[in-house]
Design a protein around this motif. Sequence first.
Motif, short mmCIF file in Angstrom:
data_model
loop_
_atom_site.label_atom_id
_atom_site.label_comp_id
_atom_site.label_asym_id
_atom_site.label_seq_id
_atom_site.Cartn_x
_atom_site.Cartn_y
_atom_site.Cartn_z
N LEU A 23 0.82 -1.24 -0.30
CA LEU A 23 -0.19 0.15 0.02
C LEU A 23 0.76 1.02 0.40
CD1 LEU A 23 -2.99 -1.05 2.66
CD2 LEU A 23 -2.54 -1.14 -0.24
N LEU A 24 0.05 2.44 -0.32
CA LEU A 24 1.56 3.32 -0.43
C LEU A 24 1.58 3.97 0.44
CD1 LEU A 24 -0.64 5.51 -3.52
CD2 LEU A 24 1.59 4.45 -3.79
N ASP A 25 2.65 4.39 1.34
CA ASP A 25 3.02 4.97 2.21
C ASP A 25 2.32 6.27 2.77
OD1 ASP A 25 4.72 6.22 4.41
OD2 ASP A 25 5.85 5.97 4.19
N ALA A 26 1.59 6.43 3.39
CA ALA A 26 0.36 8.27 3.43
C ALA A 26 1.33 9.38 3.92
CB ALA A 26 -0.67 7.52 4.12
N ASN A 27 2.71 8.85 4.80
CA ASN A 27 4.02 9.62 4.98
C ASN A 27 4.53 10.09 4.31
OD1 ASN A 27 2.79 9.27 7.81
ND2 ASN A 27 4.22 7.42 7.95
N PHE A 28 4.18 9.86 2.13
CA PHE A 28 5.19 10.04 1.71
C PHE A 28 4.61 10.87 0.49
CE2 PHE A 28 7.45 9.26 -2.64
CZ PHE A 28 8.86 9.32 -2.23
N GLY A 29 5.26 12.40 0.54
CA GLY A 29 4.44 13.46 -0.93
C GLY A 29 3.03 13.37 0.04
N ASN A 30 2.49 13.21 -1.15
CA ASN A 30 0.95 13.65 -0.86
C ASN A 30 -0.21 12.01 -1.13
OD1 ASN A 30 -1.73 14.38 -0.82
ND2 ASN A 30 -1.89 15.92 -2.55
N SER A 66 19.78 21.03 -16.64
CA SER A 66 19.24 21.85 -16.88
C SER A 66 18.90 21.80 -18.38
CB SER A 66 20.15 23.15 -16.93
OG SER A 66 19.73 24.62 -17.06
N ASN A 67 17.67 22.20 -18.34
CA ASN A 67 17.33 22.91 -19.94
C ASN A 67 17.55 23.43 -20.78
OD1 ASN A 67 15.70 20.66 -19.52
ND2 ASN A 67 13.75 21.15 -19.88
N ASN A 68 18.29 24.91 -19.93
CA ASN A 68 18.36 26.29 -19.99
C ASN A 68 20.29 25.40 -21.02
OD1 ASN A 68 15.84 27.01 -20.26
ND2 ASN A 68 17.30 28.67 -18.74
N THR A 69 20.86 25.11 -19.94
CA THR A 69 22.35 24.75 -20.47
C THR A 69 22.97 23.63 -21.13
OG1 THR A 69 23.50 24.95 -17.69
CG2 THR A 69 22.68 26.96 -18.68
N ASN A 70 21.48 22.14 -20.32
CA ASN A 70 23.11 21.04 -20.47
C ASN A 70 23.19 20.42 -19.56
OD1 ASN A 70 22.18 21.99 -24.09
ND2 ASN A 70 20.59 20.60 -22.75
N ASP A 71 23.97 21.68 -18.48
CA ASP A 71 24.40 21.59 -16.85
C ASP A 71 23.81 20.16 -16.05
OD1 ASP A 71 26.57 22.80 -17.88
OD2 ASP A 71 26.28 24.55 -16.68
N TYR A 72 24.68 19.43 -15.90
CA TYR A 72 23.81 18.42 -14.78
C TYR A 72 24.42 18.55 -13.91
CZ TYR A 72 23.20 14.76 -18.40
OH TYR A 72 22.91 14.26 -19.20
N GLU A 73 23.13 18.48 -12.69
CA GLU A 73 23.05 19.15 -11.43
C GLU A 73 21.95 17.86 -10.92
OE1 GLU A 73 21.19 22.84 -12.06
OE2 GLU A 73 23.00 23.80 -12.32
N ILE A 74 21.96 18.08 -9.56
CA ILE A 74 21.50 17.67 -8.64
C ILE A 74 21.11 17.55 -7.64
CG2 ILE A 74 21.81 15.20 -6.79
CD1 ILE A 74 24.98 14.90 -8.11
N ILE A 75 19.59 17.22 -7.73
CA ILE A 75 18.29 17.98 -6.04
C ILE A 75 18.08 16.91 -5.72
CG2 ILE A 75 18.07 20.01 -8.48
CD1 ILE A 75 15.41 18.16 -8.56
N SER A 76 17.61 17.30 -4.64
CA SER A 76 16.77 16.62 -3.86
C SER A 76 15.75 16.95 -2.91
CB SER A 76 18.05 16.50 -2.02
OG SER A 76 18.20 15.13 -1.01
N TYR A 77 14.89 15.92 -2.84
CA TYR A 77 13.24 16.71 -1.46
C TYR A 77 13.77 15.37 -0.74
CZ TYR A 77 11.75 18.43 -6.26
OH TYR A 77 12.24 19.68 -7.10
N SER A 78 13.02 16.02 0.69
CA SER A 78 12.50 14.86 1.61
C SER A 78 11.41 14.05 1.33
CB SER A 78 12.16 16.33 2.54
OG SER A 78 10.98 16.08 2.45
N PHE A 79 10.96 12.96 1.87
CA PHE A 79 9.52 11.88 2.20
C PHE A 79 9.03 12.70 1.96
CE2 PHE A 79 11.90 7.96 2.51
CZ PHE A 79 13.68 7.94 1.23
N SER A 80 8.54 13.87 2.76
CA SER A 80 7.12 14.84 2.74
C SER A 80 7.82 15.71 1.12
CB SER A 80 7.77 15.21 3.92
OG SER A 80 8.79 16.91 3.49
N GLY A 81 8.19 15.43 0.17
CA GLY A 81 8.32 16.45 -0.60
C GLY A 81 8.97 17.58 -0.71
N ASN A 82 9.56 17.61 0.64
CA ASN A 82 10.16 19.08 0.39
C ASN A 82 11.33 19.53 -0.35
OD1 ASN A 82 7.70 20.87 1.82
ND2 ASN A 82 8.70 19.37 4.08
N LEU A 83 11.94 20.66 -0.89
CA LEU A 83 13.36 20.57 -1.54
C LEU A 83 13.83 20.69 -0.25
CD1 LEU A 83 14.69 21.03 -4.30
CD2 LEU A 83 14.03 23.48 -4.33
#
Length: 218
Positions: A23-30, A66-83
């Motif tokens: 079952l989906l984990d209700a504590n993850f994202g929405n 990045s669609n603007n520069t084609n540079d690779y970057e890494i982003i991170s989100y918490s399991f609650s969906g926050n950047l």
Amino acid sequence: MINFIYNDGTGQYSLSKTNSNGLLDANFGNSGIFPIPASINSIPYTLESSSYKTQGSGNVFLLVESNNTNDYEIISYSFSGNLQTINALQTFPTGFNRYDFYPYPAPYTYRIEIKDNYIYLFTPTKIIKYIISNSTLSVSENADKNDLVQFANPFGDQLLLNTNEKIKSIDIYDEGGRLVLRNKSSKNIDTSGLNQGAYFIKVTTESNQIIYRKGIKN
């Protein structure tokens, strides 16, 4: 379990998390699912080859282009969906561009792995290791590594790097994560065009070692 979802109709990428019972984990994202934003700070991004990894039970790391520069970057989100920030930046620059290895035979495969407090970037010809902090996702201020690059801090209209390392490039980012200055190989950088404030300085050596320092422009 973290699952990758791609909606062919909208082109939207999402992540979901299921518990051991399926079952989906209700504590993850929405309620178990959160969409990956198509842009950060109004800059559009594309997720690279479904490349996402988790760190412990709290964060998801994504390799994006990045669609603007084609540079690779890494982003991170918490399991609650926050950047989350990485090295105090909303988008963590890897120092690589999609076309860096052109005309290396396709496919140009880039992916990331997370182990302990390291991010590993796998490129077509090399593997790069970045240090992160498990607790704050900031630069791990290793004293030995800091000793490799020294400079007066605060600095003025000139940033003079004191190091025996051969420098490949220097990138300077403001506190919002925007690249404001790029310099190739020189250890004496003209910073007269920078406003007063805090900056993150990324030094890439000829041996592809990446060193991050925080500096203050006065």
